[in-house]
Each structure stands twice: as structure tokens, then as C-alpha cells.
Design an enzyme around this catalytic site. Structure first.
Site, PDB file in Angstrom:
ATOM      1  N   GLY A  89       0.844  -1.189   0.000  1.00  0.00           N
ATOM      2  CA  GLY A  89       0.000   0.000   0.000  1.00  0.00           C
ATOM      3  C   GLY A  89       0.876   1.235   0.000  1.00  0.00           C
ATOM      4  O   GLY A  89       2.024   1.196   0.471  1.00  0.00           O
ATOM      5  N   GLN A  94       3.425   9.822   0.815  1.00  0.00           N
ATOM      6  CA  GLN A  94       4.660   9.043   0.916  1.00  0.00           C
ATOM      7  C   GLN A  94       5.581   9.248  -0.286  1.00  0.00           C
ATOM      8  O   GLN A  94       6.733   8.819  -0.249  1.00  0.00           O
ATOM      9  CB  GLN A  94       4.339   7.560   1.099  1.00  0.00           C
ATOM     10  CG  GLN A  94       3.738   7.242   2.456  1.00  0.00           C
ATOM     11  CD  GLN A  94       3.525   5.759   2.638  1.00  0.00           C
ATOM     12  OE1 GLN A  94       2.498   5.223   2.244  1.00  0.00           O
ATOM     13  NE2 GLN A  94       4.500   5.093   3.215  1.00  0.00           N
ATOM     14  N   CYS A 141       6.232   0.104   7.674  1.00  0.00           N
ATOM     15  CA  CYS A 141       5.833   1.236   6.834  1.00  0.00           C
ATOM     16  C   CYS A 141       6.984   1.608   5.920  1.00  0.00           C
ATOM     17  O   CYS A 141       8.139   1.677   6.358  1.00  0.00           O
ATOM     18  CB  CYS A 141       5.459   2.428   7.718  1.00  0.00           C
ATOM     19  SG  CYS A 141       4.967   3.904   6.805  1.00  0.00           S
ATOM     20  N   LEU A 142       6.674   1.857   4.659  1.00  0.00           N
ATOM     21  CA  LEU A 142       7.712   2.267   3.714  1.00  0.00           C
ATOM     22  C   LEU A 142       8.372   3.573   4.136  1.00  0.00           C
ATOM     23  O   LEU A 142       9.518   3.841   3.777  1.00  0.00           O
ATOM     24  CB  LEU A 142       7.127   2.394   2.313  1.00  0.00           C
ATOM     25  CG  LEU A 142       6.572   1.106   1.695  1.00  0.00           C
ATOM     26  CD1 LEU A 142       5.938   1.393   0.329  1.00  0.00           C
ATOM     27  CD2 LEU A 142       7.645   0.049   1.571  1.00  0.00           C
ATOM     28  N   HIS A 183      -4.052   1.617   7.845  1.00  0.00           N
ATOM     29  CA  HIS A 183      -2.705   2.195   7.771  1.00  0.00           C
ATOM     30  C   HIS A 183      -2.634   3.310   6.736  1.00  0.00           C
ATOM     31  O   HIS A 183      -2.121   4.403   7.012  1.00  0.00           O
ATOM     32  CB  HIS A 183      -1.726   1.068   7.442  1.00  0.00           C
ATOM     33  CG  HIS A 183      -0.297   1.475   7.333  1.00  0.00           C
ATOM     34  ND1 HIS A 183       0.656   1.118   8.275  1.00  0.00           N
ATOM     35  CD2 HIS A 183       0.376   2.175   6.377  1.00  0.00           C
ATOM     36  CE1 HIS A 183       1.832   1.609   7.909  1.00  0.00           C
ATOM     37  NE2 HIS A 183       1.696   2.247   6.758  1.00  0.00           N
ATOM     38  N   GLU A 184      -3.157   3.042   5.523  1.00  0.00           N
ATOM     39  CA  GLU A 184      -3.057   4.029   4.447  1.00  0.00           C
ATOM     40  C   GLU A 184      -3.962   5.233   4.694  1.00  0.00           C
ATOM     41  O   GLU A 184      -3.589   6.371   4.393  1.00  0.00           O
ATOM     42  CB  GLU A 184      -3.379   3.382   3.097  1.00  0.00           C
ATOM     43  CG  GLU A 184      -2.481   2.218   2.717  1.00  0.00           C
ATOM     44  CD  GLU A 184      -0.997   2.528   2.801  1.00  0.00           C
ATOM     45  OE1 GLU A 184      -0.604   3.695   2.643  1.00  0.00           O
ATOM     46  OE2 GLU A 184      -0.220   1.583   3.040  1.00  0.00           O
ATOM     47  N   HIS A 187      -2.306   7.567   7.078  1.00  0.00           N
ATOM     48  CA  HIS A 187      -1.260   8.381   6.442  1.00  0.00           C
ATOM     49  C   HIS A 187      -1.813   9.718   5.958  1.00  0.00           C
ATOM     50  O   HIS A 187      -1.190  10.776   6.139  1.00  0.00           O
ATOM     51  CB  HIS A 187      -0.678   7.655   5.228  1.00  0.00           C
ATOM     52  CG  HIS A 187       0.556   6.865   5.515  1.00  0.00           C
ATOM     53  ND1 HIS A 187       1.692   7.414   6.072  1.00  0.00           N
ATOM     54  CD2 HIS A 187       0.843   5.556   5.304  1.00  0.00           C
ATOM     55  CE1 HIS A 187       2.619   6.485   6.202  1.00  0.00           C
ATOM     56  NE2 HIS A 187       2.137   5.346   5.742  1.00  0.00           N
TER      57      HIS A 187
END
Length: 222
Positions: A89, A94, A141-142, A183-184, A187
Site C-alpha cells: 500500500g 509518501q 511502513c515504507l 494504515h493508508e 497516512h
């Protein structure tokens, strides 16, 4: 969104395109079903990932108001960026874009693969008629590369929003996909998963990040 490396090899075998996905907690084996359509990977360009400390990650970003070719191109870039970083995702902030958009290519705990995008997402309240079960799996997380921490989240989530043409859509998920949706969406409202951790666990995650080496391009914080 990302997760533990030992699961990546399993998930690489689950997808037609030749890359690995970061993943934690998904059922082993090939997906029994695909929900959504794979993106056209002849379009778009991978961009570097912003990391914790970048201001765009720590505030609510703007609603999308223009549904045009520029938005479609952004979504193409986001899929390319997510795959390049081996994630499941990715939110627009990001890659440094101040807009409420996220993309996903994520399995649930039954191995069903979910692919799509969501614009101006709103996380629905947990249904009163549904038993609330917490999944206490690890999360990564990226934007916090190489770091993981246990974070309990409801094992069901539903998100409403619109697609790139402005048409209303609703996406719901269970298990690992529910974690991804939460999660997304977080963000885009300025919350990273480490913000939900205890001070001790957050410090440990940041230490993991400081000691690790990202396997994808990132944007250095000035």
C-alpha cells in the site's frame, strides 16, 4: 505499508508481476481470488519515498478536487512507486504529494488479492453489530524503512471515498487487508503507525530505522 522480510518471498510467488511484496500475517499459498484490476505497468514512474520527519507525513493532506489526467498519472506513479519499494500500500504523501489518495495491492488472510485506489478516504466507524477482534500482528511502513513493531488493530475495516473519476466507492477488508486500509487512511490524516505505539516501542522502531538500510530510494530529510 510494509512488513517482515521472511514473508516477502512467499508473497512474491503469489503475483503475476515479478516483484516481491512486503507482507506480514497473510495466509500462505496462491490467492484464490483477485478483487480489482492490475494497473497498467507500462505507465507511470517510480518516485523515491518520503520518510518520517518529512513535514508532508505529519499533517492532514488536501482533499482531491480535480479528477483529470494529472490525477490518473499520479495514481500510475504511485503503483510504480509501491511496487519498486515492494510494498502492499502507498499513500500520496509518501511520495511527497499533498493529496488524499492511496493505492494498494494487498492480500487478506484468506489469500484473496485486493488491488485498487481510493481517493478522499474516510474510515467508517466499526459496526456495532460486529464482534470487535484485534489483530496484534507486526506492522511496518515504507516511510519508516527497516522497522517493525507489534500494533493491535481491528481485523475488519471499511473505507468510503471516490475513484479517479469521482464515482463513490466503498472498500472493506478483513485481516491483513483491514490493517492496510487503516494504515493508508491514517497516512492521509498525518498519522504514522509509530505514532500509535508506546514511547518505548516508538523509540525502538526509530532505532531499527536508524540502524537499517532501505532497499529502495528515499527522500532525505533536510
Amino acid at each position: 505499508m510494509e512488513a517482515e522480510a521472511e514473508d516477502m518471498a512467499e508473497q512474491a510467488e503469489q503475483h503475476d508481476h515479478e516483484h516481491e511484496h512486503d507482507l506480514e500475517g497473510a495466509a500462505p499459498g496462491a490467492p484464490v481470488k483477485v478483487v480489482g484490476e492490475e494497473p497498467d505497468l507500462t505507465k507511470g514512474t517510480a518516485r523515491p519515498i518520503t520518510v518520517v520527519g518529512n513535514p508532508v507525513l505529519h499533517r492532514e493532506v488536501k482533499d482531491v478536487t480535480a479528477f483529470d489526467g494529472e490525477l490518473s498519472a499520479l495514481i500510475d506513479d504511485m503503483f510504480q512507486s509501491m511496487y519498486a519499494a515492494e510494498g502492499v500500500g502507498l499513500a500520496a504523501n509518501q511520495i511527497g504529494v499533498d493529496l488524499k489518495v492511496f493505492v494498494y495491492d494487498c492480500p487478506d488472510d484468506e489469500g484473496v488479492r485486493h488491488i485498487g485506489h481510493m481517493i478522499n478516504p474516510v474510515l467508517e466507524e466499526f459496526p456495532k453489530d460486529r464482534q470487535r477482534v484485534l489483530d496484534d500482528g507486526n506492522e511496518g511502513c515504507l516511510s519508516v524503512p527497516t522497522a517493525y513493531a507489534e500494533l493491535p488493530r481491528p481485523d475488519y475495516a471499511a473505507v468510503t471515498g471516490v475513484d479517479k473519476d469521482g464515482k463513490p466507492i466503498r472498500v472493506e477488508g478483513t485481516g491483513f487487508f483491514a490493517r492496510c486500509l487503516q494504515h493508508e487512511t491514517d497516512h492521509l490524516y498525518g498519522t504514522l503507525y509509530i505514532d500509535k505505539l508506546s514511547k518505548r516501542d516508538r523509540k525502538d522502531a526509530l532505532k531499527q530505522m536508524a540502524e537499517g538500510t532501505p532497499r529502495y530510494a528515499t527522500v532525505p530529510n533536510e
